[in-house]
Design a protein around this motif. Structure first.
Motif, PDB file in Angstrom:
ATOM      1  N   THR A 136      25.507   1.830 125.020  1.00  0.00           N
ATOM      2  CA  THR A 136      25.165   1.715 123.604  1.00  0.00           C
ATOM      3  C   THR A 136      26.283   2.302 122.738  1.00  0.00           C
ATOM      4  O   THR A 136      26.785   3.391 123.020  1.00  0.00           O
ATOM      5  CB  THR A 136      23.845   2.459 123.306  1.00  0.00           C
ATOM      6  OG1 THR A 136      22.815   1.899 124.115  1.00  0.00           O
ATOM      7  CG2 THR A 136      23.456   2.313 121.836  1.00  0.00           C
ATOM      8  N   ASP A 139      30.905  -0.801 121.198  1.00  0.00           N
ATOM      9  CA  ASP A 139      31.554  -1.962 120.590  1.00  0.00           C
ATOM     10  C   ASP A 139      33.053  -1.706 120.398  1.00  0.00           C
ATOM     11  O   ASP A 139      33.474  -0.585 120.087  1.00  0.00           O
ATOM     12  CB  ASP A 139      30.925  -2.275 119.232  1.00  0.00           C
ATOM     13  CG  ASP A 139      29.460  -2.681 119.354  1.00  0.00           C
ATOM     14  OD1 ASP A 139      29.012  -2.911 120.489  1.00  0.00           O
ATOM     15  OD2 ASP A 139      28.777  -2.743 118.326  1.00  0.00           O
ATOM     16  N   THR A 141      36.793  -3.075 118.663  1.00  0.00           N
ATOM     17  CA  THR A 141      37.540  -3.899 117.710  1.00  0.00           C
ATOM     18  C   THR A 141      38.993  -3.964 118.161  1.00  0.00           C
ATOM     19  O   THR A 141      39.645  -2.934 118.311  1.00  0.00           O
ATOM     20  CB  THR A 141      37.453  -3.324 116.284  1.00  0.00           C
ATOM     21  OG1 THR A 141      36.098  -3.329 115.848  1.00  0.00           O
ATOM     22  CG2 THR A 141      38.283  -4.170 115.315  1.00  0.00           C
ATOM     23  N   ASP A 156      36.141  -8.682 117.385  1.00  0.00           N
ATOM     24  CA  ASP A 156      35.096  -7.712 117.700  1.00  0.00           C
ATOM     25  C   ASP A 156      34.398  -8.097 118.999  1.00  0.00           C
ATOM     26  O   ASP A 156      33.947  -9.237 119.165  1.00  0.00           O
ATOM     27  CB  ASP A 156      34.070  -7.639 116.564  1.00  0.00           C
ATOM     28  CG  ASP A 156      34.669  -7.091 115.282  1.00  0.00           C
ATOM     29  OD1 ASP A 156      35.506  -6.181 115.369  1.00  0.00           O
ATOM     30  OD2 ASP A 156      34.300  -7.577 114.195  1.00  0.00           O
ATOM     31  N   THR A 158      31.223  -7.087 121.299  1.00  0.00           N
ATOM     32  CA  THR A 158      29.961  -6.348 121.252  1.00  0.00           C
ATOM     33  C   THR A 158      29.612  -5.791 122.624  1.00  0.00           C
ATOM     34  O   THR A 158      29.697  -6.486 123.631  1.00  0.00           O
ATOM     35  CB  THR A 158      28.818  -7.259 120.781  1.00  0.00           C
ATOM     36  OG1 THR A 158      29.161  -7.815 119.508  1.00  0.00           O
ATOM     37  CG2 THR A 158      27.515  -6.489 120.656  1.00  0.00           C
ATOM     38  N   GLU A 188      29.884 -13.832 127.305  1.00  0.00           N
ATOM     39  CA  GLU A 188      30.529 -13.403 126.063  1.00  0.00           C
ATOM     40  C   GLU A 188      31.792 -12.581 126.349  1.00  0.00           C
ATOM     41  O   GLU A 188      32.817 -12.742 125.678  1.00  0.00           O
ATOM     42  CB  GLU A 188      29.551 -12.584 125.228  1.00  0.00           C
ATOM     43  CG  GLU A 188      28.400 -13.404 124.644  1.00  0.00           C
ATOM     44  CD  GLU A 188      27.479 -12.568 123.788  1.00  0.00           C
ATOM     45  OE1 GLU A 188      27.807 -11.380 123.546  1.00  0.00           O
ATOM     46  OE2 GLU A 188      26.432 -13.088 123.372  1.00  0.00           O
TER      47      GLU A 188
END
Length: 258
Positions: A136, A139, A141, A156, A158, A188
């Motif tokens: 958690t 993320d 960038t 980005d 995730t 993804e």
């Protein structure tokens, strides 16, 4: 007419020698630096363009570093998630077997617990220099490009909470749901990895193209400069001799008064 006050021949020879020395200094500088435009005084327009292009390449170098870091982080997470999917498939199979009457449920519970802890350990271990896409808040960038006058572009990525996903498995149905979620997350990550790899390849090629462009503007032709150096050194020697001869002309006037 011969004059003691004005030696025209010596003045001409001196001017020629000064010009030769100036050209010789320019050629020597080009050979030493490898550049025919090393300062604004050499060619202001080309120097300005090349300076801007070099600055752009510096920015692209930072982009390349960011992409390289991003690729490593995503690859680490993708590798961990692939292994987690294999283990979760085993958990799914155990829960399917759990519904079969007459099985040793205590043994299955122990196996499921062990497999779940393995997946949770993967979630913690899939860390690259403090960046973890399987927890958690992980993320990421990534600076994926730079355009002069526009600025940077980013990508980005995730994060996927692997431990929570596997921890929510209570039966075969939830195990299947967790697997679907993991596969979607892996897809993804795979897409992000492909995009990062593509951006990295393009950035490398763009930097090479800029280097070639700068070289075409400012690099010296070393073959031509070498030939020019030899010619100018010869001219310098002849210029010194010519000046010496011109200076001797006034001395010959003294012989008229002896």
């Amino acid at each position: 007419m011969t004059s003691l006050l004005t030696n025209t021949s010596a003045m001409t020879a001196l001017q020629t020698l000064q010009t030769t020395n100036k050209n010789l200094a320019t050629t020597q500088n080009r050979i030493a630096t490898g550049e025919r435009v090393s300062s604004a005084s050499d060619n202001a327009a080309y120097w300005s363009i090349s300076t801007g292009m070099k600055a752009q390449n510096s920015a692209l170098s930072a982009v390349k570093d960011s992409l390289g870091f991003g690729a490593a982080v995503v690859d680490t997470a993708y590798t961990g998630l692939e292994e987690a999917i294999k283990l979760t498939e085993q958990i799914f199979a155990k829960w399917v077997a759990y519904e079969q009457g007459g099985v040793d449920t205590d043994a299955l519970d122990a196996e499921i617990t062990q497999l779940t802890e393995q997946v949770e350990a993967i979630a913690t271990a899939a860390d690259f220099e403090g960046q973890n896409l399987l927890v958690t808040g992980g993320d990421l960038t990534v600076v994926s490009g730079y355009t002069k006058g526009t600025g940077t572009t980013t990508l980005d990525v995730t994060a996927f909470d692997l431990a929570t996903s596997v921890g929510g498995i209570t039966d075969a149905a939830t195990a299947e749901t967790a697997l679907d979620d993991m596969r979607s997350a892996a897809a993804e990550l795979g897409a992000s990895k492909a995009r990062i790899d593509s951006s990295l390849a393009f950035t490398s090629k763009l930097m090479d193209a800029i280097d070639r462009g700068v070289g075409a503007l400012v690099d010296a032709d070393m073959n031509a400069e070498s030939a020019r150096l030899s010619a100018l050194q010869t001219q310098q020697q002849l210029g010194i001799q010519a000046l010496s001869i011109a200076n001797q002309n006034s001395q010959s006037v003294l012989s008229l008064f002896r």
